[in-house]
Design a protein around this motif. Structure first.
Motif, PDB file in Angstrom:
ATOM      1  N   ASN A  99       9.746  -4.159   2.330  1.00  0.00           N
ATOM      2  CA  ASN A  99      11.333  -4.531   1.826  1.00  0.00           C
ATOM      3  C   ASN A  99      11.345  -3.842   0.670  1.00  0.00           C
ATOM      4  O   ASN A  99      12.633  -3.153   0.451  1.00  0.00           O
ATOM      5  CB  ASN A  99      11.673  -5.825   1.549  1.00  0.00           C
ATOM      6  CG  ASN A  99      11.528  -6.611   3.010  1.00  0.00           C
ATOM      7  OD1 ASN A  99      12.092  -6.021   4.172  1.00  0.00           O
ATOM      8  ND2 ASN A  99      11.544  -8.004   2.675  1.00  0.00           N
TER       9      ASN A  99
ATOM     10  N   ASN B  32      16.572   0.863   6.890  1.00  0.00           N
ATOM     11  CA  ASN B  32      16.656   0.174   5.803  1.00  0.00           C
ATOM     12  C   ASN B  32      17.089   1.476   4.785  1.00  0.00           C
ATOM     13  O   ASN B  32      16.395   2.249   4.591  1.00  0.00           O
ATOM     14  CB  ASN B  32      15.418  -0.516   5.281  1.00  0.00           C
ATOM     15  CG  ASN B  32      15.087  -1.546   6.226  1.00  0.00           C
ATOM     16  OD1 ASN B  32      14.003  -2.104   6.165  1.00  0.00           O
ATOM     17  ND2 ASN B  32      16.326  -2.225   6.815  1.00  0.00           N
ATOM     18  N   LYS B  49      19.522  -2.120  -2.405  1.00  0.00           N
ATOM     19  CA  LYS B  49      18.891  -2.171  -1.202  1.00  0.00           C
ATOM     20  C   LYS B  49      19.636  -2.644  -0.070  1.00  0.00           C
ATOM     21  O   LYS B  49      20.486  -3.515  -0.499  1.00  0.00           O
ATOM     22  CB  LYS B  49      17.458  -2.409  -0.993  1.00  0.00           C
ATOM     23  CG  LYS B  49      17.270  -3.952  -1.195  1.00  0.00           C
ATOM     24  CD  LYS B  49      15.831  -4.411  -1.261  1.00  0.00           C
ATOM     25  CE  LYS B  49      15.880  -5.761  -1.400  1.00  0.00           C
ATOM     26  NZ  LYS B  49      14.321  -6.278  -1.653  1.00  0.00           N
ATOM     27  N   TYR B  50      19.704  -1.938   1.248  1.00  0.00           N
ATOM     28  CA  TYR B  50      20.344  -2.552   2.188  1.00  0.00           C
ATOM     29  C   TYR B  50      19.641  -2.635   3.321  1.00  0.00           C
ATOM     30  O   TYR B  50      18.865  -1.623   3.897  1.00  0.00           O
ATOM     31  CB  TYR B  50      21.606  -1.485   2.628  1.00  0.00           C
ATOM     32  CG  TYR B  50      22.261  -2.087   3.693  1.00  0.00           C
ATOM     33  CD1 TYR B  50      22.165  -1.484   4.985  1.00  0.00           C
ATOM     34  CD2 TYR B  50      23.384  -3.066   3.874  1.00  0.00           C
ATOM     35  CE1 TYR B  50      22.760  -1.958   6.392  1.00  0.00           C
ATOM     36  CE2 TYR B  50      23.794  -3.444   5.024  1.00  0.00           C
ATOM     37  CZ  TYR B  50      23.677  -3.001   6.217  1.00  0.00           C
ATOM     38  OH  TYR B  50      24.362  -3.321   7.290  1.00  0.00           O
ATOM     39  N   PHE B  51      19.675  -3.928   4.079  1.00  0.00           N
ATOM     40  CA  PHE B  51      18.728  -4.141   5.344  1.00  0.00           C
ATOM     41  C   PHE B  51      19.691  -4.478   6.354  1.00  0.00           C
ATOM     42  O   PHE B  51      19.786  -3.979   7.469  1.00  0.00           O
ATOM     43  CB  PHE B  51      17.791  -5.267   5.178  1.00  0.00           C
ATOM     44  CG  PHE B  51      16.663  -4.828   4.123  1.00  0.00           C
ATOM     45  CD1 PHE B  51      16.230  -5.816   3.057  1.00  0.00           C
ATOM     46  CD2 PHE B  51      16.200  -3.676   4.150  1.00  0.00           C
ATOM     47  CE1 PHE B  51      15.425  -5.528   2.189  1.00  0.00           C
ATOM     48  CE2 PHE B  51      15.219  -3.273   3.146  1.00  0.00           C
ATOM     49  CZ  PHE B  51      14.881  -3.957   2.271  1.00  0.00           C
ATOM     50  N   SER B  52      20.802  -5.334   6.059  1.00  0.00           N
ATOM     51  CA  SER B  52      21.659  -5.812   7.156  1.00  0.00           C
ATOM     52  C   SER B  52      22.792  -6.609   6.388  1.00  0.00           C
ATOM     53  O   SER B  52      22.732  -6.797   5.176  1.00  0.00           O
ATOM     54  CB  SER B  52      21.138  -6.590   8.058  1.00  0.00           C
ATOM     55  OG  SER B  52      20.480  -7.699   7.556  1.00  0.00           O
TER      56      SER B  52
END
Lengths: 112, 114
Positions: A99, B32, B49-52
């Protein structure tokens, strides 16, 4: 405190010398990376590892080699340094879910 | 080929001015998205950060970024910059699929004048 360390921070060396850039992390991450960064340019991945005894070449071709004998240690070696190797080398590691990558302070290498 | 573009290489602003740094990426699949910052003499560190989920993400130090999928963009914004925001800013994208690595943009050097 969990962190990622690189030594030396700065290195000036003559052509033909063998050098090893050290990278260690105390975060317990399996995945580790080496990037090369020239001034004003993007970071280019040159090596990565998904765990002990795993090493792969990255997108940018490099004459350097890496090893991963211990989880926390990911050294990069140049057998015979040349002026074209002058650059900044950044080490990073990432958590299990990939991540986020955590970066070390970098080693600025100058080969004369 | 997968790529990340940052359009502004150097930006000079006065304190209190608003900031927007552009970031576009190729490829229409799952990604991502990250913004990293490097202050003078310091490590690269994650800003946000961006994931969803919500396409507007908030990061540290008052920064935010908006993911616009139709434009393949992830622009970084701050309403009012400070001198301490002087740094280099990197957009990075993790593309899923054949390659599973982080691709960085060329970076934007921001100088904030007091």
């Amino acid at each position: 405190e969990a962190d990622i360390y690189q030594t030396p921070r700065y290195l000036v060396i003559g052509t033909g010398k063998k050098i090893t850039l050290e990278c260690s992390q105390t975060m317990g991450h399996d995945k580790m990376y080496w990037y090369q960064q020239d001034p004003g340019m993007e970071l280019h991945l040159i090596h990565y590892s998904y765990g002990v005894n795993s090493t792969e070449k990255g997108d940018l071709s490099s004459e350097s080699t890496v090893s991963r004998i211990r989880t926390e240690h990911f050294p990069l070696t140049l057998e015979s340094a040349r002026p074209s190797h002058t650059s900044q080398y950044l080490c990073a590691s990432s958590d299990p879910g990939y991540n986020e990558q955590f970066f070390g302070p970098g080693t600025r290498l100058t080969v004369l | 080929a997968q790529s990340v573009s940052q359009h502004n290489h150097h930006v000079i602003l006065s304190e209190a001015a608003s900031l927007e740094l552009g970031c576009n990426y190729s490829y229409g699949g799952t990604v991502n998205l990250f913004w990293y910052v490097q202050y003078p003499g310091q490590h690269l560190q994650l800003l946000l950060k961006y994931f969803s989920g919500d396409p507007l993400v908030k990061g540290i130090k008052g920064f935010e970024a908006e993911f616009i999928k139709s434009k393949f963009s992830f622009n970084l914004r701050k309403p009012s910059v400070q001198w301490s925001d002087t740094a280099e800013y990197f957009c990075a994208v993790k593309f899923y699929g054949a390659t599973n690595k982080l691709i960085f943009g060329t970076g934007t050097l921001l100088a904030v004048q007091p």
